[in-house]
Scaffold this motif. Structure first.
Motif, PDB file in Angstrom:
ATOM      1  N   GLY A 197     -13.601 -23.970   7.832  1.00 14.72           N
ATOM      2  CA  GLY A 197     -13.525 -24.645   6.633  1.00 14.72           C
ATOM      3  C   GLY A 197     -12.557 -23.921   5.443  1.00 14.72           C
ATOM      4  O   GLY A 197     -12.115 -22.729   5.701  1.00 14.72           O
ATOM      5  N   GLN A 198     -12.228 -24.664   4.749  1.00 16.92           N
ATOM      6  CA  GLN A 198     -11.291 -24.190   3.835  1.00 16.92           C
ATOM      7  C   GLN A 198     -11.677 -22.895   3.081  1.00 16.92           C
ATOM      8  O   GLN A 198     -10.847 -21.978   2.676  1.00 16.92           O
ATOM      9  CB  GLN A 198     -11.022 -25.272   2.429  1.00 16.92           C
ATOM     10  CG  GLN A 198     -10.115 -26.522   3.164  1.00 16.92           C
ATOM     11  CD  GLN A 198     -10.075 -27.227   1.770  1.00 16.92           C
ATOM     12  OE1 GLN A 198     -10.811 -27.430   1.142  1.00 16.92           O
ATOM     13  NE2 GLN A 198      -8.815 -28.062   1.776  1.00 16.92           N
ATOM     14  N   ASP A 199     -12.994 -22.746   2.923  1.00 11.80           N
ATOM     15  CA  ASP A 199     -13.559 -21.514   2.207  1.00 11.80           C
ATOM     16  C   ASP A 199     -13.357 -20.235   3.106  1.00 11.80           C
ATOM     17  O   ASP A 199     -13.081 -19.295   2.395  1.00 11.80           O
ATOM     18  CB  ASP A 199     -15.053 -21.722   1.737  1.00 11.80           C
ATOM     19  CG  ASP A 199     -15.958 -21.900   2.984  1.00 11.80           C
ATOM     20  OD1 ASP A 199     -15.317 -22.483   4.101  1.00 11.80           O
ATOM     21  OD2 ASP A 199     -17.002 -21.410   3.088  1.00 11.80           O
ATOM     22  N   LEU A 200     -13.267 -20.242   4.328  1.00 16.41           N
ATOM     23  CA  LEU A 200     -12.948 -19.234   5.267  1.00 16.41           C
ATOM     24  C   LEU A 200     -11.688 -19.108   5.832  1.00 16.41           C
ATOM     25  O   LEU A 200     -11.508 -18.086   6.230  1.00 16.41           O
ATOM     26  CB  LEU A 200     -14.062 -19.232   6.264  1.00 16.41           C
ATOM     27  CG  LEU A 200     -15.638 -19.027   6.119  1.00 16.41           C
ATOM     28  CD1 LEU A 200     -16.448 -19.304   7.225  1.00 16.41           C
ATOM     29  CD2 LEU A 200     -15.789 -17.741   5.093  1.00 16.41           C
ATOM     30  N   ALA A 201     -10.777 -20.080   5.644  1.00 16.63           N
ATOM     31  CA  ALA A 201      -9.497 -20.120   6.366  1.00 16.63           C
ATOM     32  C   ALA A 201      -8.634 -19.068   5.898  1.00 16.63           C
ATOM     33  O   ALA A 201      -8.057 -18.257   6.466  1.00 16.63           O
ATOM     34  CB  ALA A 201      -8.804 -21.325   6.257  1.00 16.63           C
ATOM     35  N   PRO A 202      -8.501 -18.638   4.591  1.00 22.13           N
ATOM     36  CA  PRO A 202      -7.738 -17.698   4.130  1.00 22.13           C
ATOM     37  C   PRO A 202      -8.113 -16.161   4.590  1.00 22.13           C
ATOM     38  O   PRO A 202      -7.321 -15.456   4.903  1.00 22.13           O
ATOM     39  CB  PRO A 202      -7.710 -17.619   2.693  1.00 22.13           C
ATOM     40  CG  PRO A 202      -8.046 -19.170   2.434  1.00 22.13           C
ATOM     41  CD  PRO A 202      -8.947 -19.494   3.439  1.00 22.13           C
ATOM     42  N   ALA A 203      -9.376 -15.993   4.596  1.00 27.42           N
ATOM     43  CA  ALA A 203      -9.780 -14.892   5.090  1.00 27.42           C
ATOM     44  C   ALA A 203      -9.547 -14.688   6.425  1.00 27.42           C
ATOM     45  O   ALA A 203      -9.460 -13.390   6.972  1.00 27.42           O
ATOM     46  CB  ALA A 203     -11.464 -14.823   4.785  1.00 27.42           C
ATOM     47  N   LEU A 204      -9.841 -15.534   7.368  1.00 25.41           N
ATOM     48  CA  LEU A 204      -9.382 -15.177   8.893  1.00 25.41           C
ATOM     49  C   LEU A 204      -8.011 -15.116   8.943  1.00 25.41           C
ATOM     50  O   LEU A 204      -7.741 -14.332   9.868  1.00 25.41           O
ATOM     51  CB  LEU A 204      -9.707 -16.697   9.702  1.00 25.41           C
ATOM     52  CG  LEU A 204      -9.514 -16.787  10.956  1.00 25.41           C
ATOM     53  CD1 LEU A 204     -10.138 -15.639  11.723  1.00 25.41           C
ATOM     54  CD2 LEU A 204      -9.975 -18.197  11.525  1.00 25.41           C
ATOM     55  N   GLU A 205      -7.065 -15.883   8.364  1.00 12.39           N
ATOM     56  CA  GLU A 205      -5.719 -15.283   8.602  1.00 12.39           C
ATOM     57  C   GLU A 205      -5.436 -13.883   8.100  1.00 12.39           C
ATOM     58  O   GLU A 205      -4.793 -13.180   8.686  1.00 12.39           O
ATOM     59  CB  GLU A 205      -4.806 -16.394   7.855  1.00 12.39           C
ATOM     60  CG  GLU A 205      -3.264 -16.241   7.820  1.00 12.39           C
ATOM     61  CD  GLU A 205      -3.137 -16.264   9.283  1.00 12.39           C
ATOM     62  OE1 GLU A 205      -2.042 -15.381   9.900  1.00 12.39           O
ATOM     63  OE2 GLU A 205      -3.574 -17.302  10.155  1.00 12.39           O
ATOM     64  N   ASP A 206      -5.937 -13.447   7.073  1.00 13.50           N
ATOM     65  CA  ASP A 206      -5.934 -12.253   6.690  1.00 13.50           C
ATOM     66  C   ASP A 206      -6.359 -11.140   7.633  1.00 13.50           C
ATOM     67  O   ASP A 206      -5.786 -10.223   7.944  1.00 13.50           O
ATOM     68  CB  ASP A 206      -6.524 -11.896   5.221  1.00 13.50           C
ATOM     69  CG  ASP A 206      -5.990 -10.559   4.645  1.00 13.50           C
ATOM     70  OD1 ASP A 206      -4.927 -10.252   4.325  1.00 13.50           O
ATOM     71  OD2 ASP A 206      -7.400  -9.717   4.408  1.00 13.50           O
ATOM     72  N   ALA A 207      -7.670 -11.578   8.251  1.00 17.34           N
ATOM     73  CA  ALA A 207      -8.226 -10.693   9.076  1.00 17.34           C
ATOM     74  C   ALA A 207      -7.397 -10.438  10.347  1.00 17.34           C
ATOM     75  O   ALA A 207      -7.201  -9.494  10.974  1.00 17.34           O
ATOM     76  CB  ALA A 207      -9.645 -11.284   9.487  1.00 17.34           C
ATOM     77  N   PHE A 208      -6.815 -11.752  10.849  1.00 15.40           N
ATOM     78  CA  PHE A 208      -5.757 -11.410  12.171  1.00 15.40           C
ATOM     79  C   PHE A 208      -4.717 -10.659  11.571  1.00 15.40           C
ATOM     80  O   PHE A 208      -4.134  -9.840  12.523  1.00 15.40           O
ATOM     81  CB  PHE A 208      -5.285 -13.022  12.521  1.00 15.40           C
ATOM     82  CG  PHE A 208      -6.262 -13.837  13.403  1.00 15.40           C
ATOM     83  CD1 PHE A 208      -6.612 -13.292  14.370  1.00 15.40           C
ATOM     84  CD2 PHE A 208      -6.645 -14.917  13.149  1.00 15.40           C
ATOM     85  CE1 PHE A 208      -7.510 -13.926  15.287  1.00 15.40           C
ATOM     86  CE2 PHE A 208      -7.444 -15.793  14.075  1.00 15.40           C
ATOM     87  CZ  PHE A 208      -7.928 -14.967  14.834  1.00 15.40           C
ATOM     88  N   ARG A 209      -4.012 -11.018  10.513  1.00 17.11           N
ATOM     89  CA  ARG A 209      -2.616 -10.080   9.984  1.00 17.11           C
ATOM     90  C   ARG A 209      -3.059  -8.493   9.925  1.00 17.11           C
ATOM     91  O   ARG A 209      -2.417  -7.798  10.299  1.00 17.11           O
ATOM     92  CB  ARG A 209      -2.344 -10.474   8.747  1.00 17.11           C
ATOM     93  CG  ARG A 209      -1.063  -9.938   8.246  1.00 17.11           C
ATOM     94  CD  ARG A 209      -0.583 -10.480   6.890  1.00 17.11           C
ATOM     95  NE  ARG A 209      -1.718 -10.371   5.963  1.00 17.11           N
ATOM     96  CZ  ARG A 209      -1.990  -9.083   5.247  1.00 17.11           C
ATOM     97  NH1 ARG A 209      -1.122  -8.076   5.596  1.00 17.11           N
ATOM     98  NH2 ARG A 209      -2.796  -8.946   4.580  1.00 17.11           N
ATOM     99  N   ARG A 210      -4.291  -8.353   9.452  1.00 15.79           N
ATOM    100  CA  ARG A 210      -4.465  -6.886   9.119  1.00 15.79           C
ATOM    101  C   ARG A 210      -5.439  -6.390  10.440  1.00 15.79           C
ATOM    102  O   ARG A 210      -5.666  -5.005  10.436  1.00 15.79           O
ATOM    103  CB  ARG A 210      -5.346  -6.786   7.990  1.00 15.79           C
ATOM    104  CG  ARG A 210      -4.789  -7.116   6.717  1.00 15.79           C
ATOM    105  CD  ARG A 210      -5.420  -6.518   5.439  1.00 15.79           C
ATOM    106  NE  ARG A 210      -6.603  -7.082   5.297  1.00 15.79           N
ATOM    107  CZ  ARG A 210      -7.607  -6.674   4.524  1.00 15.79           C
ATOM    108  NH1 ARG A 210      -7.467  -5.147   4.200  1.00 15.79           N
ATOM    109  NH2 ARG A 210      -8.610  -7.149   4.378  1.00 15.79           N
TER     110      ARG A 210
END
Length: 342
Positions: free
Chosen positions: A152-165
């Motif tokens: 969902g929109q609430d978790l999408a930014p966190a997931l992208e950041d987690a993949f990147r880092r």
């Protein structure tokens, strides 16, 4: 995902296949000087056999005891240990940090698919496909996410950041707390040139869990006697690299000083998603290299991606120290510490 993590997860699935009842303990949060990073795992069966680590030995005994209850009940449980916790002190967590561990059964419980999700993770990693295991901590229900659009929109930014880092994390979602466990493909190091510097570099990279491939068409250089049990492609880079695959979890370094070998490798790498591209040689050597690559049509923007002279400036002398400077710069770049340069 490191080789040790793959081993723990793979063995847990083997135990399930053998008919054992299994629990998986995962570090979901840390504070201070925690002994193991978030995402570290410990597999435990109903007989108390275990593999892996969640604290380097500090709280394993307590976690194994709790895992027996989780296996018996089929209900997941979150545990916390810290220096102000008498239990933590009694089991040895005196490092000044604190950890939170989620213990879940690998079979049983509402909404579960015994081993299915974990089998798919192993398959995805073998195919070099990034994937996140998303666990609802209140229920233990698991799902897989491959891109931010899967959440969902609430978790999408966190997931992208987690993949990147490359960093797993627990966070609050609209449906309660979730743990996002990141399983990125293993970092691959492609060493173009079976030269002297490559000999100490190979064990350093493997100690960090990297998959290492050496590319060198010169049979006298690329030998098992010099490099032991490592993958060697005895082909020219323009033949070998498309077969190997150069993706966003790949670092490629060119070490031969021979333009016939190094230049095609660099051209290929600069057109790929490789997160690090480096080349051995002095500033004068690199200036000549840049001119050759420009004449081959490589853009100025792409040329700026080359780390050269290769390695962090640690005053390295000799092959081993040069190898250390190279692996340090690759690590710095992969961890997002600036661009890994001086």
């Amino acid at each position: 995902m490191s080789a040790s993590e793959r081993y723990v997860l793979g063995r847990a699935l083997d135990w399930l296949a053998e008919g054992r009842r299994v629990a998986l303990a995962t570090v979901i949060q840390t504070w201070g000087s925690a002994p193991q990073p978030v995402g570290s795992q410990l597999a435990i069966d109903a007989e108390g056999n275990f593999l892996g680590s969640v604290s380097g030995g500090c709280v394993e005994a307590e976690v194994i005891t709790e895992a027996a209850e989780v296996i018996a009940s089929g209900v997941p449980k979150a545990l916390e240990f810290g220096v102000e916790d008498n239990t933590a002190w009694s089991v040895g967590l005196a490092c000044g940090g604190a950890i939170r561990i989620f213990v879940e059964p690998l079979e049983g419980g509402r909404g579960r698919e015994p081993g299915g999700v974990l089998h798919r993770i192993i398959s995805d990693i073998e195919a070099r496909q990034r994937v996140a295991l998303v666990t609802q901590l209140a229920t233990g229900v698991r799902s897989l996410a491959y891109s931010p659009d899967d959440l969902g929109q609430d978790l999408a930014p966190a997931l992208e950041d987690a993949f990147r880092r490359d960093k797993s994390m627990a966070l609050a979602g609209s449906d309660g707390e979730v743990f996002i466990n990141i399983f990125n493909p293993t970092i691959r190091l492609v060493i173009v040139g079976a030269v002297h510097v490559a000999q100490p570099l190979v064990p350093m990279a493997r100690a960090l869990g990297y998959d290492v491939v050496i590319v060198d068409p010169r049979s006298a250089f690329a030998t098992e006697e010099r490099f032991g049990n490592v993958t060697i492609a005895r082909e020219w880079p323009d033949e070998a690299l498309p077969k190997i695959g150069v993706d966003g979890r790949t670092a490629l370094i060119a070490l031969t000083h021979d333009p016939k070998i190094d230049d095609p490798a660099l051209i290929y790498a600069l057109s790929s998603d490789a997160f690090y591209v480096g080349a051995l040689g002095s500033k004068q050597t690199h200036a000549k290299r840049l001119e050759r690559l420009r004449q081959e049509g490589v853009s100025s923007r792409d040329l700026q991606k080359i780390h050269a002279p290769i390695g962090l400036d640690i005053g390295a002398q000799g092959a081993a120290e040069i190898a250390l400077s190279i692996i340090a710069e690759i690590t710095a770049t992969q961890r997002g510490k600036g661009n890994g340069r001086r």
